[in-house]
Scaffold this motif. Structure first.
Motif, PDB file in Angstrom:
ATOM      1  N   GLY A   1       0.926  -1.232   0.066  1.00 41.40           N
ATOM      2  CA  GLY A   1       0.141   0.440  -0.001  1.00 41.40           C
ATOM      3  C   GLY A   1       0.443   1.178  -0.043  1.00 41.40           C
ATOM      4  O   GLY A   1       0.529   2.212  -0.241  1.00 41.40           O
ATOM      5  N   HIS A   2       2.483   1.234   0.527  1.00 44.58           N
ATOM      6  CA  HIS A   2       2.903   1.980   0.808  1.00 44.58           C
ATOM      7  C   HIS A   2       3.817   2.904  -0.935  1.00 44.58           C
ATOM      8  O   HIS A   2       2.898   3.817  -1.352  1.00 44.58           O
ATOM      9  N   HIS A   3       3.330   1.348  -1.453  1.00 48.51           N
ATOM     10  CA  HIS A   3       4.333   1.763  -2.466  1.00 48.51           C
ATOM     11  C   HIS A   3       3.003   2.071  -3.776  1.00 48.51           C
ATOM     12  O   HIS A   3       3.656   2.887  -4.457  1.00 48.51           O
ATOM     13  N   ILE A   4       1.561   1.529  -3.606  1.00 51.37           N
ATOM     14  CA  ILE A   4       0.356   2.472  -4.398  1.00 51.37           C
ATOM     15  C   ILE A   4       0.536   4.029  -4.562  1.00 51.37           C
ATOM     16  O   ILE A   4       0.422   4.381  -4.646  1.00 51.37           O
ATOM     17  N   ALA A   5       0.189   3.953  -2.861  1.00 53.22           N
ATOM     18  CA  ALA A   5       0.403   5.313  -3.100  1.00 53.22           C
ATOM     19  C   ALA A   5       1.508   6.366  -3.088  1.00 53.22           C
ATOM     20  O   ALA A   5       1.325   7.696  -3.839  1.00 53.22           O
ATOM     21  N   ASN A   6       2.612   5.942  -3.323  1.00 53.07           N
ATOM     22  CA  ASN A   6       4.006   6.944  -3.801  1.00 53.07           C
ATOM     23  C   ASN A   6       3.616   6.939  -4.822  1.00 53.07           C
ATOM     24  O   ASN A   6       3.877   7.964  -5.545  1.00 53.07           O
ATOM     25  N   ASN A   7       3.517   6.035  -5.775  1.00 51.17           N
ATOM     26  CA  ASN A   7       2.639   5.553  -7.083  1.00 51.17           C
ATOM     27  C   ASN A   7       1.052   6.982  -7.411  1.00 51.17           C
ATOM     28  O   ASN A   7       2.384   7.976  -8.683  1.00 51.17           O
ATOM     29  N   GLY A   8       0.481   6.904  -6.576  1.00 53.05           N
ATOM     30  CA  GLY A   8      -0.429   7.509  -7.223  1.00 53.05           C
ATOM     31  C   GLY A   8      -0.195   9.505  -6.939  1.00 53.05           C
ATOM     32  O   GLY A   8      -0.963  10.260  -7.469  1.00 53.05           O
ATOM     33  N   ILE A   9       0.535   8.802  -5.691  1.00 54.81           N
ATOM     34  CA  ILE A   9       0.235  10.994  -5.678  1.00 54.81           C
ATOM     35  C   ILE A   9       2.021  11.436  -6.377  1.00 54.81           C
ATOM     36  O   ILE A   9       1.789  12.733  -6.920  1.00 54.81           O
ATOM     37  N   PHE A  10       3.066  10.252  -6.858  1.00 52.49           N
ATOM     38  CA  PHE A  10       4.118  11.324  -7.687  1.00 52.49           C
ATOM     39  C   PHE A  10       3.466  11.175  -9.121  1.00 52.49           C
ATOM     40  O   PHE A  10       2.738  12.645  -9.581  1.00 52.49           O
ATOM     41  N   LYS A  11       1.965  10.391  -9.765  1.00 46.07           N
ATOM     42  CA  LYS A  11       1.618  10.432 -11.060  1.00 46.07           C
ATOM     43  C   LYS A  11       0.626  12.013 -10.976  1.00 46.07           C
ATOM     44  O   LYS A  11       0.496  12.475 -11.866  1.00 46.07           O
ATOM     45  N   HIS A  12      -0.255  12.122  -9.528  1.00 43.09           N
ATOM     46  CA  HIS A  12      -1.705  12.861  -9.692  1.00 43.09           C
ATOM     47  C   HIS A  12      -0.984  14.042  -9.166  1.00 43.09           C
ATOM     48  O   HIS A  12      -1.737  15.022  -8.827  1.00 43.09           O
ATOM     49  N   VAL A  13       0.196  14.305  -7.898  1.00 46.20           N
ATOM     50  CA  VAL A  13      -0.140  15.092  -7.581  1.00 46.20           C
ATOM     51  C   VAL A  13       1.660  16.177  -7.462  1.00 46.20           C
ATOM     52  O   VAL A  13       1.483  17.242  -8.207  1.00 46.20           O
ATOM     53  N   VAL A  14       2.887  15.514  -7.192  1.00 44.66           N
ATOM     54  CA  VAL A  14       4.182  15.923  -7.497  1.00 44.66           C
ATOM     55  C   VAL A  14       4.014  16.205  -9.228  1.00 44.66           C
ATOM     56  O   VAL A  14       4.113  16.214 -10.185  1.00 44.66           O
ATOM     57  N   GLY A  15       4.886  17.475  -8.850  1.00 44.93           N
ATOM     58  CA  GLY A  15       4.804  18.612 -10.178  1.00 44.93           C
ATOM     59  C   GLY A  15       3.679  19.501 -10.638  1.00 44.93           C
ATOM     60  O   GLY A  15       3.876  20.295 -11.116  1.00 44.93           O
ATOM     61  N   LEU A  16       2.613  19.536  -9.884  1.00 48.04           N
ATOM     62  CA  LEU A  16       0.991  20.062 -10.204  1.00 48.04           C
ATOM     63  C   LEU A  16       2.141  22.113  -9.725  1.00 48.04           C
ATOM     64  O   LEU A  16       1.069  22.217 -10.850  1.00 48.04           O
ATOM     65  N   ASP A  17       2.678  21.557  -9.803  1.00 45.09           N
ATOM     66  CA  ASP A  17       2.371  23.778  -9.178  1.00 45.09           C
ATOM     67  C   ASP A  17       4.598  23.867  -9.151  1.00 45.09           C
ATOM     68  O   ASP A  17       5.097  23.248  -7.740  1.00 45.09           O
ATOM     69  N   ASP A  18       4.995  24.197  -9.724  1.00 47.24           N
ATOM     70  CA  ASP A  18       6.390  24.746  -9.689  1.00 47.24           C
ATOM     71  C   ASP A  18       6.911  26.097  -8.625  1.00 47.24           C
ATOM     72  O   ASP A  18       8.423  26.654  -9.765  1.00 47.24           O
ATOM     73  N   THR A  19       5.814  26.356  -8.041  1.00 47.11           N
ATOM     74  CA  THR A  19       6.266  27.499  -7.345  1.00 47.11           C
ATOM     75  C   THR A  19       7.543  27.712  -6.635  1.00 47.11           C
ATOM     76  O   THR A  19       7.596  26.504  -6.366  1.00 47.11           O
ATOM     77  N   ILE A  20       8.349  28.720  -6.663  1.00 45.97           N
ATOM     78  CA  ILE A  20       9.761  28.396  -6.129  1.00 45.97           C
ATOM     79  C   ILE A  20       9.519  28.735  -4.331  1.00 45.97           C
ATOM     80  O   ILE A  20       9.535  30.049  -4.893  1.00 45.97           O
TER      81      ILE A  20
END
Lengths: 554, 459
Positions: free
Chosen positions: A206-225
């Motif tokens: 489940g950890h792995h699946i959660a990691n994948n999901g966040i990475f696919k759907h969320v990480v990188g959506l906001d590039d503000t530094i």
């Protein structure tokens, strides 16, 4: 030289004056032969060789039915552990009511909604499609769609996540297409997880699946530094009892900026922006290394292993972060903070230590805590006789050096491995190859975790996925002064008259991370191993059982 | 605010349950199984189920909860869980050696359609279940009913598997308690004992889930209904079942299987509830009510008259399991309190709702009733129409804190207070305890809100 090595290998190790091999054989003898063979490979007597090489331990393998262990399921790892602590998403459990109910507020992830402008916090709520037999027969997609709509209509969240429970996978509901459709319709982020409880062999899947999901759907959506000179993410820290707050306090003091925490006190906005950090620091290697790996490949953010459990481990981790950035200003500041914080910790430790010195502990919990907490016990002068993980893999025991040797079995193969490539625009190596080489030459370890076993003494028993039978036997044979595990084991162990410290929920105390956390922990362990209650089990008449009688003439 | 997003405006929801006042069947089956002496509950599903159930029960009772699992993997979910259950049975009898394994199913094994009796027959044929050892089962799909249904199904399984009729009736009365505390089960037994009625209680979790600390862990504690007693339930002269949703199925099954007539009553919470129980037990057993119970009853009536002014007219929100909610509501009305928002998380049928409506028919206020409902709706009702008191499980504390309302914990789960498993809220003495709790929070509130001028020493 060869002779010396030979001598070393035949040297008899002892554990608490007992022969650990003999103890192991005694415990295994109860099992049916096939079970004994399997458990023997998960029950290892530690021996650290040159270069930190340890015996092979079998881990992340199927639970033996009927033995009674500690593990939970894939859903628990995904929804409960990794995504549960993110306050500003609505997490809908798609399935019958139980799974959502049991994962409702039971993990003690503290959160501070005021730390994000919108103040959203849905963690106090439980959302479920409460699937009925009619959906099992005719499918649950329609109800899920409607549930997402109702969640939106009632709460107007900025994101909704859907978590699949066992029957969802079996009846074939396509939660991902429902989520895509609703994302389009509602104009907010809606994404799903196929984290059915039967997947994998433990929470770890489940950890792995959660990691994948966040990475696919969320990480990188906001590039503000985000502003800040030394910008890091803290990964695998779940803010049980306020741990993340204490670590954040220390970071603030050092001038280190946290872009995101995965996932204690977390917000989905911070995840979206987390790829802009310059370093990923991993606490719980087991649950979150995937995101770190993927972020490095796609965005060029390097990762290091840290540990903020234990005052000295905290100091070491802060120094490691400072060394990475290599700025004298930060190095000095970190030293200043350590110098300022440590005296109080050391004074507390010195006060407690005479009462804890030499006490013996056993730790069976999680995928990193059974390792990290040995630090704190070490500070108290306590010995760890035996330790093991509930859902760790071989690399968590033996170190990442064994990764190439790990055979991927059918249960792990079912968990998706995302193929990640460099982001053509946004990949940005945070440090140059030369600087990296220079750091490594100085002994700095990137992308590395040595695991639990190299740091444990020879003879210590390392046991993966401990069973109820083994728990009972360890207690009867060694009578440890303290046992660490979770809620299910707590009272079983305490009925034996031995205190159990919960290292999932901290027994509703904490924080135990960082400097202030260490002090809390010292006092708590002092309380537990020196409590008067353990003296009360025998009544006076059991201690002095002389006969009482009255004369017939009375 | 803890529940900062709860909208005051109530919109009908058809698909989304928010803050459930129920959980799934298997945990009820697990709890009931723990009430058989020497029994190991077994969850036939993935290991998350038993981990969650054991955790929830442990948090509630602060006691060991031994149970096993078939630990389904993806393979088992596709090909069926037979191999897992067979291995489990073998391991359990080899390593832990219980007298009984009580298997309950889960949404997973129900969806794939595993046939437990067939698997158990195979285990017997393969010699994995030693002679003299029992394996019983109940089907407890999580997508039907709730935890109370699971309890009911496992209690009925006890009848199906164990109750036998030798043709010679005994003087014993079967007492079937609902999904109540071990303390409640003990109190019900005490009442039967002081009345001099021989009884068999099943299940019986007293001395199992409120056991002593002695320095010796017993996986199978001293309490629990023995197999011998379970067999003998078929010869008892009658059955009194307490709490319809949890016990009616077993009581009826015993009637049709062994011709043991049954009386199905509400839970003995409060004056009338206890009166009914004592009266029926007296008539069924043919005994007189002893002075000690008359004294307790009189004390309860005395307390009600002494403290009536602090209870009269107080508006209450009640949420919980159907049997508890109905009995509590009746008790509150008998104290001249006004239960105005009532939610049962579990479905309980039209007759149940009607019974509830009858109880509150004369309180002189519109009453909100939702069966099944959830705690979001309950909270919304309270926001729109505040109450003086909330009665429900631990999760209500979030509502109570946000809305600043006195709160008494009752039902399952109670994760955050001591007492429920030791001190009963049933019988006359239990009713006094419940009153004490209610008065405690109401009067603490009066004290808290009193000014320097209006503070009362004597109340």
């Amino acid at each position: 030289m060869a002779e010396a090595a030979k001598d070393l290998s035949t040297e008899k190790v002892t554990l608490d004056n007992l022969d650990p091999e003999e103890v192991k054989a005694r415990i295994m003898a109860k099992y049916p032969p096939k079970v004994a063979r399997k458990r023997s490979k998960q029950f290892v007597i530690n021996k650290v060789g040159e270069d930190g090489k340890t015996p092979v331990i079998n881990a992340n393998v199927r639970t033996v039915p009927g033995l009674m262990g500690q593990r939970g399921c894939c859903y628990a790892g995904c929804k409960g552990v990794v995504l549960g602590p993110t306050r500003d998403i609505i997490n809908i459990t798609h399935g019958p009511i139980g799974c959502g109910f049991y994962s409702w507020l039971t993990r003690r992830n503290q959160t501070d909604p005021e730390s994000t402008p919108d103040g959203h916090n849905f963690m106090t709520y439980c959302f479920s499609t409460d699937m009925q037999d009619e959906e099992i027969i005719f499918g649950g997609e329609k109800k899920l769609k409607q549930a997402i709509q109702e969640a939106y209509d009632n709460f107007k969240p900025k994101a909704i996540a859907v978590f699949s429970t066992c029957p969802v996978g079996l009846i074939g509901d396509d939660v991902h297409s429902v989520c895509r459709e609703m994302k389009e319709k509602l104009g907010i982020n809606v994404f799903g997880f196929s984290c059915e409880g039967y997947k994998g062999v433990s929470q770890s899947a489940g950890h792995h699946i959660a990691n994948n999901g966040i990475f696919k759907h969320v990480v990188g959506l906001d590039d503000t530094i985000k502003e800040g000179k030394y910008r890091i993410n803290l990964l695998g820290e779940y803010n049980i009892g306020g741990d993340a707050f204490e670590i954040e306090r220390i970071f603030d003091k050092c001038g280190i900026t946290q872009v995101a925490t995965y996932s204690g006190n977390s917000s989905i906005d911070a995840f979206a922006n987390s790829h802009t950090a310059d370093l990923n620091c991993i606490m719980c290697h087991r649950s979150i290394n995937y995101v770190a790996e993927m972020m490095e490949t796609k965005f060029g953010v390097p990762w290091i292993k840290v540990n903020f459990i234990g005052a000295h481990a905290t100091a070491k981790s802060l120094r490691k972060i400072a060394q990475y950035f290599g700025e004298q200003e930060l190095i000095d500041k970190v030293e200043e903070v350590i110098a300022e914080e440590l005296p109080e910790v050391e004074a507390a430790c010195a006060e407690v230590r005479p009462r804890t010195e030499g006490k013996r502990a056993m730790l069976f919990v999680g995928g990193s805590r059974a390792h990290h907490y040995q630090e704190l016990f070490g500070e108290l002068g306590m010995k760890t006789l035996s330790a093991g993980y509930e859902f760790g893999h071989r690399d968590d025991y033996e170190g990442r050096k064994v990764l190439p040797d790990i055979k991927v079995d059918a249960d792990s193969r079912n968990i998706e491995e995302l193929t990640i490539e460099k982001d053509p625009e946004r990949f940005n190596p945070r440090i140059s190859e030369e600087r990296k080489a220079e750091l490594e030459k100085a002994g700095f370890a990137f992308n590395d975790y040595d695991g639990m076993m190299p740091e444990m003494p020879d003879g210590a028993m390392v046991i993966d996925d401990l069973s109820q039978w083994e728990t009972d036997q360890l207690i009867k044979i060694f009578k440890p002064d303290l046992f660490c595990a979770g809620i299910k084991e707590k009272y079983t162990v305490q009925k034996h008259g031995i205190p159990l410290k919960q290292l999932h929920s901290y027994d509703y105390g904490g924080p135990y991370a960082g400097f202030k956390g260490a002090i809390n922990f010292y006092h708590e362990i002092d309380r537990m191993v020196n409590s008067r209650v353990w003296e009360y089990m025998k009544a006076p008449w059991d201690k002095n059982p002389e006969l009482a009688a009255t004369y017939a003439c009375d | 605010m803890l529940l900062r997003h709860t909208p005051t405006e109530i919109k009908e929801r058809k698909a989304l349950t928010v803050n459930p006042a129920k959980t799934c069947q298997p945990i009820g089956a697990m709890y009931a199984s723990l009430g058989i002496h020497g029994c190991l509950p077994h969850s036939h599903g993935s290991q998350g189920c038993y981990a969650y159930h054991r955790s929830a029960l442990t948090r509630h009772f602060k006691e060991p909860v031994a149970a096993a699992t078939s630990a389904f993997t993806e393979g088992a979910s596709v090909f069926g869980g037979q191999a897992n259950l067979l291995q489990s049975i073998d391991n359990i009898f080899t390593v832990y050696n219980p007298d009984v394994i009580a298997v309950h199913t889960t949404c997973l094994s129900e969806t794939i359609g595993d046939d437990i009796p067939q698997i158990v027959a195979k285990a017997r044929a393969d010699g994995k279940a030693p002679a003299g050892k029992y394996i019983i089962h109940a089907n407890t799909p999580s997508y039907v009913g709730s935890h109370v249904t699971g309890y009911s199904n496992m209690v009925k399984a006890m009848v199906d598997y164990f109750s036998t009729s030798t043709g010679a009736k005994t003087k014993a009365v079967n007492l079937i308690p609902g999904f109540v505390e071990p303390s409640d089960m003990a109190e019900i037994q005490r009442i039967a004992e002081v009345m001099g009625v021989p009884y068999i209680m099943f299940p019986d979790t007293s001395k199992v889930l409120n056991g002593p600390l002695t320095g010796k862990y017993k996986m199978f504690p001293d309490g629990g209904t023995t197999i011998e007693d379970l067999h003998m339930t078929g010869d008892s002269k009658g059955t009194i079942a307490l709490g319809r949703t949890c016990t009616m199925a077993a009581a009826r099954a015993l009637d049709s299987k062994c011709k043991v007539p049954c009386e199905i009553l509400d839970l003995p919470i409060g004056l009338q509830g206890t009166d009914e129980f004592v009266d029926k037990l007296r008539l069924m057993a043919g005994v007189n009510v002893p002075d000690v119970l008359n004294l307790e009853r009189g004390q309860l009536v005395d307390c009600i008259s002494d403290w009536h002014q602090y209870l009269y007219g107080k508006r209450v929100g009640v949420v919980g399991d159907p049997d508890q909610v109905l009995a509590l509501t009746r008790f509150l009305v008998s104290l001249d309190m006004k239960p105005v928002h009532i939610v049962s998380g579990s479905p309980a049928g039209k007759k149940y709702v009607k019974a509830l409506e009858e109880v509150v028919a004369d309180i002189g206020e519109e009453v909100n009733i939702k069966v099944p409902g959830d705690m979001l709706l309950f909270h919304q009702w309270i926001k729109n129409d505040p109450v003086d008191l909330i009665i429900g499980n631990t999760y209500c504390k979030y509502i109570a804190k946000d809305e600043d309302i006195p709160f008494v914990r009752h039902g399952f789960p109670i994760y955050d207070r001591m007492g429920h498993s030791y001190f009963s809220t049933m019988g006359y003495r239990g009713a006094m305890r419940l009153m004490e709790q209610i008065l405690g929070v109401l009067m603490d509130r009066q004290d808290r809100d009193a000014t320097d001028i209006t503070m009362e020493l004597v109340m």
